[in-house]
Design a protein around this motif. Structure first.
Motif, short mmCIF file in Angstrom:
data_model
loop_
_atom_site.label_atom_id
_atom_site.label_comp_id
_atom_site.label_asym_id
_atom_site.label_seq_id
_atom_site.Cartn_x
_atom_site.Cartn_y
_atom_site.Cartn_z
N VAL A 102 -11.70 7.15 0.65
CA VAL A 102 -10.50 7.09 1.51
C VAL A 102 -10.90 6.98 2.98
O VAL A 102 -10.42 6.10 3.71
CB VAL A 102 -9.61 8.34 1.30
N TYR B 128 -5.45 11.00 -7.41
CA TYR B 128 -4.47 11.46 -6.43
C TYR B 128 -5.04 11.59 -5.02
O TYR B 128 -4.29 11.67 -4.05
CB TYR B 128 -3.84 12.80 -6.88
N ALA C 36 -4.80 3.26 -0.33
CA ALA C 36 -4.18 1.99 -0.71
C ALA C 36 -3.77 1.12 0.48
O ALA C 36 -4.08 -0.08 0.50
CB ALA C 36 -2.98 2.24 -1.63
N ILE D 67 1.50 4.40 -2.96
CA ILE D 67 1.49 5.85 -2.70
C ILE D 67 2.79 6.49 -3.20
O ILE D 67 2.77 7.54 -3.85
CB ILE D 67 1.29 6.12 -1.19
N GLN E 101 2.83 6.79 -7.01
CA GLN E 101 1.56 7.27 -7.56
C GLN E 101 1.73 8.07 -8.85
O GLN E 101 0.91 7.98 -9.77
CB GLN E 101 0.80 8.09 -6.52
N ARG F 158 -7.76 9.30 -4.02
CA ARG F 158 -8.12 7.94 -3.63
C ARG F 158 -6.90 7.04 -3.40
O ARG F 158 -6.99 6.07 -2.65
CB ARG F 158 -9.03 7.32 -4.69
N ILE F 159 -5.76 7.36 -4.03
CA ILE F 159 -4.58 6.51 -3.88
C ILE F 159 -4.13 6.43 -2.42
O ILE F 159 -3.50 5.44 -2.00
CB ILE F 159 -3.42 7.05 -4.76
N TRP F 160 -4.50 7.42 -1.60
CA TRP F 160 -4.10 7.41 -0.18
C TRP F 160 -4.84 6.35 0.62
O TRP F 160 -4.48 6.08 1.77
CB TRP F 160 -4.30 8.80 0.42
N TYR G 210 -10.34 3.55 5.61
CA TYR G 210 -9.60 3.56 6.88
C TYR G 210 -10.51 3.25 8.06
O TYR G 210 -10.10 2.60 9.03
CB TYR G 210 -8.88 4.91 7.08
N GLY H 103 0.82 -1.21 0.00
CA GLY H 103 0.00 0.00 0.00
C GLY H 103 0.84 1.25 0.00
O GLY H 103 0.57 2.21 -0.75
N VAL H 104 1.88 1.28 0.81
CA VAL H 104 2.79 2.44 0.87
C VAL H 104 3.53 2.59 -0.45
O VAL H 104 3.72 3.72 -0.95
CB VAL H 104 3.77 2.30 2.04
N GLU I 180 -0.05 6.93 -12.27
CA GLU I 180 -1.05 7.80 -12.90
C GLU I 180 -0.69 8.08 -14.35
O GLU I 180 -1.54 8.01 -15.25
CB GLU I 180 -1.15 9.10 -12.10
#
Length: 433
Positions: free
Chosen positions: A189, A127, A133, A98, A101, A129-131, A193, A94-95, A105
């Motif tokens: 997002v 940019y 991940a 990010i 990204q 929604r990628i957070w 979480y 996931g990191v 993209e």
């Protein structure tokens, strides 16, 4: 044993059905903003994330298989270690998404295209929604672990809460704060979480905080991680084949004409709806087959496999009859465009063949994952793709047109189940201790 199957299958079916509801709400929100570009933006962004996250589905499958086997052996310490290793890998991946990204993209929009206005809005959506991940992939790991622990109710509860929260957040950001596609992305997002922390809370409440009892050295054991990744690499290859088949199907549909693309995209929804139900029984297969494989009970493993196939056969016949008898009515519910309805009529009977041809592949997937027989899964998928699907289309594309695509798809889903049946004795039952 039927009760155990249903206790695991039904919550997963409910979870699956909540997913398209969220997509429908997002599309409806964007559809009321006065321009088609907003719908295009979240559609384009959604394709990118579906592709990215589908590639990491191996974490859920591998985790459920290994955990179910540990549960069968009553090795609770090992089940905790599996969660620790899987969750650590999920956060790492996931990191990395990010961090990467920008190139992701860039490559994605070069492949997908779209108008400049749509790409600009979709990029903004991406940019944000990628957070999510780390949370999204982390949930794959946790959901696989809960299923392996024979608990399907927690993933169901979390999935429902995530989707309801996502809808509420999206409504709030779009209508109360005047946001557009970026509001939908932010809602996703936050809800992801929320789901991650809720799953961790359930793990603590029901299983006594399994992650807190692990040391760094235990989690990062190189030998154990290598075995875990070896199995998951086979599942990853299998997933890539599925992505490739559906991408090929869509690409060739688009290459024929826009009407064929619309018809095939519409009729694929029949396949997807059937899969919501079959995946529930596949997940039950992962949990129970893995448990009995880990316990070394060949008799119970055979019994649960037989019962799963009875359920699969019943569902396959039922859905095939529904699609055969009511296919035209279902198409009418999905679109009000008369031209597309008429164009779809000659191909509806193919959708009726999908359930009866493909149910075995779903059931075997669950049993193979539970037994961590990943090589057999991989080889069956490769054989079905390159010995049946691709040749089936190439041989008949000139004489059959769009029918050749559907013939290839039927050969693919049937072939997967056939090859898995042939390999099952050696890949699964002879390995049981």
């Amino acid at each position: 044993m039927n009760r155990k199957i249903l206790d695991l299958a039904i919550p997963n079916i409910v979870s699956n059905i909540t997913v398209p509801l969220l997509g429908l709400v997002d599309m409806t929100l964007m559809g009321h903003l006065g321009s088609a570009v907003y719908i295009g933006a979240i559609s384009l962004g959604g394709v990118i994330f579906n592709f990215l996250y589908w590639m990491f589905a191996f974490l859920r499958m591998g985790t459920s298989g290994f955990t179910a086997q540990a549960t069968g052996r009553k090795d609770w310490k090992e089940s905790e270690l599996i969660l620790g290793r899987s969750f650590a890998l999920a956060l790492f991946f996931g990191v990395m998404l990010i961090i990467l990204q920008v190139p992701i993209e860039w490559v994605s929009f070069r492949i997908l295209g779209g108008s400049e206005e749509v790409k600009q809005l979709a990029s903004q959506y991406f940019y944000i929604r990628i957070w999510a991940a780390p949370a999204t992939i982390g949930l794959y790991s946790l959901n696989g672990w809960f299923i392996g622990m024979q608990n399907a109710k927690v993933p169901m509860t979390v999935a429902i809460i995530i989707n309801v929260a996502n809808i509420i957040f999206s409504l709030l950001f779009v209508f109360a704060f005047g946001m557009k596609s970026d509001g939908v992305a932010l809602g996703t997002v936050l809800s992801q979480y929320m789901g991650l922390f809720l799953s961790l809370w359930f793990a603590r409440k029901k299983f006594g905080a399994p992650l807190s009892r692990l040391s760094k050295n235990q989690v990062l054991d190189i030998k154990a991680l290598r075995i875990f990744m070896l199995v998951n690499s086979d599942i990853f290859i299998r997933t890539l084949c599925i992505i490739g088949v559906f991408t090929f199907f869509t690409s060739k549909s688009a290459g024929m004409n826009n009407t064929v693309l619309a018809v095939n995209s519409l009729l694929l929804q029949f396949f997807m709806f059937f899969s919501f139900f079959m995946d529930g029984f596949a997940y039950a297969g992962e949990a129970l087959a893995g448990k009995y494989f880990g316990a070394g009970s060949r008799a119970k493993l055979k019994k649960v496999t037989q019962l799963l196939f009875l359920w699969g056969t019943s569902l396959g016949v039922t859905f095939s009859l529904i699609y055969l008898l009511a296919g035209n009515q279902i198409v009418s519910l999905l679109t009000d465009q008369v031209s597309i309805r008429e164009a779809a009529r000659p191909f509806i009977w193919w959708t009726a063949l999908v359930p009866i041809s493909g149910f075995a592949a779903f059931i075997w997937d669950g049993v193979y994952i539970g037994a961590t027989a990943s090589k057999g899964m991989r080889n069956s998928m490769l054989a079905a793709t390159f010995l049946l699907f691709v040749p089936g289309f190439l041989l008949f594309k000139n004489s059959m047109g769009n029918d050749a695509l559907w013939l290839a798809m039927i050969l693919f889903v049937f072939g997967r189940g056939l090859f898995q049946t042939i390999l099952a004795k050696r890949a699964i039952f002879k390995r049981i201790h």
